[in-house]
Design a protein around this motif. Structure first.
Motif, PDB file in Angstrom:
ATOM      1  N   SER A  84       0.854  -1.175   0.000  1.00  0.00           N
ATOM      2  CA  SER A  84       0.000   0.000   0.000  1.00  0.00           C
ATOM      3  C   SER A  84       0.895   1.231   0.000  1.00  0.00           C
ATOM      4  CB  SER A  84      -0.892  -0.028   1.247  1.00  0.00           C
ATOM      5  OG  SER A  84      -1.800   1.025   1.237  1.00  0.00           O
ATOM      6  N   HIS A  85       0.900   1.947  -1.108  1.00  0.00           N
ATOM      7  CA  HIS A  85       1.769   3.109  -1.257  1.00  0.00           C
ATOM      8  C   HIS A  85       1.188   4.315  -0.539  1.00  0.00           C
ATOM      9  CE1 HIS A  85       4.262   0.978  -4.134  1.00  0.00           C
ATOM     10  NE2 HIS A  85       3.139   0.531  -4.677  1.00  0.00           N
ATOM     11  N   THR A  86       2.072   5.168  -0.080  1.00  0.00           N
ATOM     12  CA  THR A  86       1.672   6.375   0.641  1.00  0.00           C
ATOM     13  C   THR A  86       1.750   7.599  -0.258  1.00  0.00           C
ATOM     14  OG1 THR A  86       3.929   6.877   1.373  1.00  0.00           O
ATOM     15  CG2 THR A  86       2.605   5.468   2.806  1.00  0.00           C
ATOM     16  N   VAL A  87       1.126   8.664   0.204  1.00  0.00           N
ATOM     17  CA  VAL A  87       1.329   9.987  -0.397  1.00  0.00           C
ATOM     18  C   VAL A  87       1.764  10.935   0.705  1.00  0.00           C
ATOM     19  CG1 VAL A  87      -0.312   9.767  -2.301  1.00  0.00           C
ATOM     20  CG2 VAL A  87      -1.082  10.711  -0.134  1.00  0.00           C
ATOM     21  N   SER A  88       2.523  11.917   0.305  1.00  0.00           N
ATOM     22  CA  SER A  88       2.890  12.994   1.215  1.00  0.00           C
ATOM     23  C   SER A  88       1.698  13.932   1.334  1.00  0.00           C
ATOM     24  CB  SER A  88       4.103  13.747   0.650  1.00  0.00           C
ATOM     25  OG  SER A  88       4.284  14.965   1.337  1.00  0.00           O
ATOM     26  N   ILE A  89       1.593  14.581   2.450  1.00  0.00           N
ATOM     27  CA  ILE A  89       0.497  15.536   2.652  1.00  0.00           C
ATOM     28  C   ILE A  89       0.567  16.654   1.618  1.00  0.00           C
ATOM     29  CG2 ILE A  89       1.732  16.891   4.389  1.00  0.00           C
ATOM     30  CD1 ILE A  89      -2.054  16.080   4.326  1.00  0.00           C
ATOM     31  N   SER A  90       1.738  16.851   1.006  1.00  0.00           N
ATOM     32  CA  SER A  90       1.883  17.903  -0.012  1.00  0.00           C
ATOM     33  C   SER A  90       1.677  17.389  -1.434  1.00  0.00           C
ATOM     34  CB  SER A  90       3.262  18.556   0.113  1.00  0.00           C
ATOM     35  OG  SER A  90       4.275  17.584  -0.063  1.00  0.00           O
ATOM     36  N   ALA A  91       1.240  16.141  -1.594  1.00  0.00           N
ATOM     37  CA  ALA A  91       1.023  15.559  -2.925  1.00  0.00           C
ATOM     38  C   ALA A  91      -0.130  16.258  -3.633  1.00  0.00           C
ATOM     39  CB  ALA A  91       0.728  14.066  -2.808  1.00  0.00           C
ATOM     40  N   ASN A  92      -0.192  16.056  -4.948  1.00  0.00           N
ATOM     41  CA  ASN A  92      -1.284  16.651  -5.716  1.00  0.00           C
ATOM     42  C   ASN A  92      -2.400  15.622  -5.945  1.00  0.00           C
ATOM     43  OD1 ASN A  92      -0.621  15.068  -8.039  1.00  0.00           O
ATOM     44  ND2 ASN A  92       0.975  16.541  -8.547  1.00  0.00           N
ATOM     45  N   MET A  93      -3.522  16.100  -6.435  1.00  0.00           N
ATOM     46  CA  MET A  93      -4.688  15.233  -6.644  1.00  0.00           C
ATOM     47  C   MET A  93      -4.403  14.106  -7.633  1.00  0.00           C
ATOM     48  SD  MET A  93      -7.348  15.489  -4.842  1.00  0.00           S
ATOM     49  CE  MET A  93      -8.711  14.728  -5.676  1.00  0.00           C
ATOM     50  N   GLU A  94      -3.630  14.385  -8.664  1.00  0.00           N
ATOM     51  CA  GLU A  94      -3.341  13.363  -9.666  1.00  0.00           C
ATOM     52  C   GLU A  94      -2.627  12.171  -9.030  1.00  0.00           C
ATOM     53  OE1 GLU A  94      -2.542  16.679 -10.142  1.00  0.00           O
ATOM     54  OE2 GLU A  94      -4.243  17.096 -11.456  1.00  0.00           O
ATOM     55  N   ASP A  95      -1.626  12.454  -8.189  1.00  0.00           N
ATOM     56  CA  ASP A  95      -0.913  11.370  -7.500  1.00  0.00           C
ATOM     57  C   ASP A  95      -1.860  10.561  -6.626  1.00  0.00           C
ATOM     58  OD1 ASP A  95       1.491  12.227  -8.633  1.00  0.00           O
ATOM     59  OD2 ASP A  95       2.022  13.456  -6.893  1.00  0.00           O
ATOM     60  N   LEU A  96      -2.722  11.254  -5.938  1.00  0.00           N
ATOM     61  CA  LEU A  96      -3.680  10.604  -5.052  1.00  0.00           C
ATOM     62  C   LEU A  96      -4.636   9.710  -5.831  1.00  0.00           C
ATOM     63  CD1 LEU A  96      -4.838  10.347  -2.185  1.00  0.00           C
ATOM     64  CD2 LEU A  96      -6.261  12.338  -2.704  1.00  0.00           C
ATOM     65  N   ILE A  97      -5.170  10.208  -6.916  1.00  0.00           N
ATOM     66  CA  ILE A  97      -6.130   9.439  -7.710  1.00  0.00           C
ATOM     67  C   ILE A  97      -5.471   8.199  -8.300  1.00  0.00           C
ATOM     68  CG2 ILE A  97      -7.515   9.486  -9.829  1.00  0.00           C
ATOM     69  CD1 ILE A  97      -8.244  12.402  -9.044  1.00  0.00           C
ATOM     70  N   LEU A  98      -4.237   8.322  -8.774  1.00  0.00           N
ATOM     71  CA  LEU A  98      -3.540   7.168  -9.345  1.00  0.00           C
ATOM     72  C   LEU A  98      -3.369   6.054  -8.311  1.00  0.00           C
ATOM     73  CD1 LEU A  98      -0.874   8.934 -11.573  1.00  0.00           C
ATOM     74  CD2 LEU A  98      -2.861   7.615 -12.330  1.00  0.00           C
ATOM     75  N   LEU A  99      -3.060   6.406  -7.076  1.00  0.00           N
ATOM     76  CA  LEU A  99      -2.917   5.391  -6.028  1.00  0.00           C
ATOM     77  C   LEU A  99      -4.263   4.807  -5.624  1.00  0.00           C
ATOM     78  CD1 LEU A  99      -0.196   6.891  -3.664  1.00  0.00           C
ATOM     79  CD2 LEU A  99       0.007   4.930  -5.186  1.00  0.00           C
ATOM     80  N   ALA A 100      -5.271   5.637  -5.549  1.00  0.00           N
ATOM     81  CA  ALA A 100      -6.584   5.194  -5.087  1.00  0.00           C
ATOM     82  C   ALA A 100      -7.246   4.225  -6.061  1.00  0.00           C
ATOM     83  CB  ALA A 100      -7.490   6.396  -4.836  1.00  0.00           C
ATOM     84  N   LYS A 101      -6.777   4.180  -7.296  1.00  0.00           N
ATOM     85  CA  LYS A 101      -7.331   3.217  -8.248  1.00  0.00           C
ATOM     86  C   LYS A 101      -7.139   1.788  -7.746  1.00  0.00           C
ATOM     87  CE  LYS A 101      -5.324   3.645 -12.111  1.00  0.00           C
ATOM     88  NZ  LYS A 101      -4.751   3.771 -13.449  1.00  0.00           N
ATOM     89  N   ASN A 102      -6.060   1.541  -7.024  1.00  0.00           N
ATOM     90  CA  ASN A 102      -5.705   0.178  -6.625  1.00  0.00           C
ATOM     91  C   ASN A 102      -5.719  -0.056  -5.116  1.00  0.00           C
ATOM     92  OD1 ASN A 102      -5.144  -0.606  -9.348  1.00  0.00           O
ATOM     93  ND2 ASN A 102      -3.275   0.585  -9.199  1.00  0.00           N
ATOM     94  N   GLN A 103      -6.106   0.932  -4.348  1.00  0.00           N
ATOM     95  CA  GLN A 103      -6.104   0.810  -2.887  1.00  0.00           C
ATOM     96  C   GLN A 103      -7.419   1.337  -2.340  1.00  0.00           C
ATOM     97  OE1 GLN A 103      -1.376   2.027  -2.693  1.00  0.00           O
ATOM     98  NE2 GLN A 103      -2.717   2.991  -1.243  1.00  0.00           N
ATOM     99  N   ASN A 104      -7.966   0.670  -1.327  1.00  0.00           N
ATOM    100  CA  ASN A 104      -9.204   1.151  -0.695  1.00  0.00           C
ATOM    101  C   ASN A 104      -8.981   2.442   0.072  1.00  0.00           C
ATOM    102  OD1 ASN A 104     -10.822  -0.911  -1.617  1.00  0.00           O
ATOM    103  ND2 ASN A 104     -10.394  -2.210   0.142  1.00  0.00           N
ATOM    104  N   PHE A 105      -7.771   2.621   0.565  1.00  0.00           N
ATOM    105  CA  PHE A 105      -7.395   3.862   1.222  1.00  0.00           C
ATOM    106  C   PHE A 105      -5.943   4.145   0.906  1.00  0.00           C
ATOM    107  CE2 PHE A 105      -6.671   0.519   4.383  1.00  0.00           C
ATOM    108  CZ  PHE A 105      -5.373   0.778   4.806  1.00  0.00           C
ATOM    109  N   VAL A 106      -5.595   5.425   0.960  1.00  0.00           N
ATOM    110  CA  VAL A 106      -4.221   5.837   0.704  1.00  0.00           C
ATOM    111  C   VAL A 106      -3.659   6.419   1.999  1.00  0.00           C
ATOM    112  CG1 VAL A 106      -2.705   7.329  -0.657  1.00  0.00           C
ATOM    113  CG2 VAL A 106      -4.763   6.336  -1.709  1.00  0.00           C
TER     114      VAL A 106
END
Length: 141
Positions: A84-106
């Motif tokens: 389960s990959h993480t995002v930094s609190i400073s990440a952008n929406m695109e990064d978040l959406i790409l991870l959320a495609k394959n994870q129930n939560f990020v």
């Protein structure tokens, strides 16, 4: 859009420490009806996710392991099959959406890798659905 808007803070979610036992994780997951929970180390850094499947495979593949026996096995001794990959609190929406495609939560971490909470895929989907509806309404005007 700042992803912090979607953050469910650590204080409001269920997680476990890597040194907890299988039994503790099983009980938390059962009580809250979750199929996966984040794991952190003693310093609060995110180390991964434990799933029902991980726990079931450990029980299946360990001779004579009973549910009671799970209180003697630390989670760190359970092979985890989900990354389960993480995002930094400073990440952008695109990064978040790409991870959320394959994870129930990020999982979300700060600049030092400290776990600060999660962003649920359902919250992202609701946000995107609202954008689509608004765009549709704007096109009708």
């Amino acid at each position: 859009m700042n992803i912090a808007f979607f953050l469910t803070p650590k204080s409001e979610i269920v997680y476990e420490t890597i040194n907890a036992t299988m039994r503790q994780a099983l009980e938390k997951m059962e009580h809250h009806r979750y199929t996966a929970i984040p794991l952190i180390d003693k310093k609060g850094k995110y180390v991964g996710v434990i799933t029902e499947g991980d726990l079931l495979w450990k029980i299946k593949n360990t001779d004579d392991l009973t549910v009671d026996g799970t209180s003697k096995i630390p989670i760190k001794d359970v092979q985890r099959r989900t990354e389960s990959h993480t995002v930094s609190i400073s990440a952008n929406m695109e990064d978040l959406i790409l991870l959320a495609k394959n994870q129930n939560f990020v999982p979300v971490v700060d600049d030092q890798g400290i776990f600060i909470g999660i962003i649920k895929r359902s919250d992202i989907i609701n946000y995107c659905a609202d954008l689509l509806l608004k765009q549709k309404e704007d096109n009708l005007d």
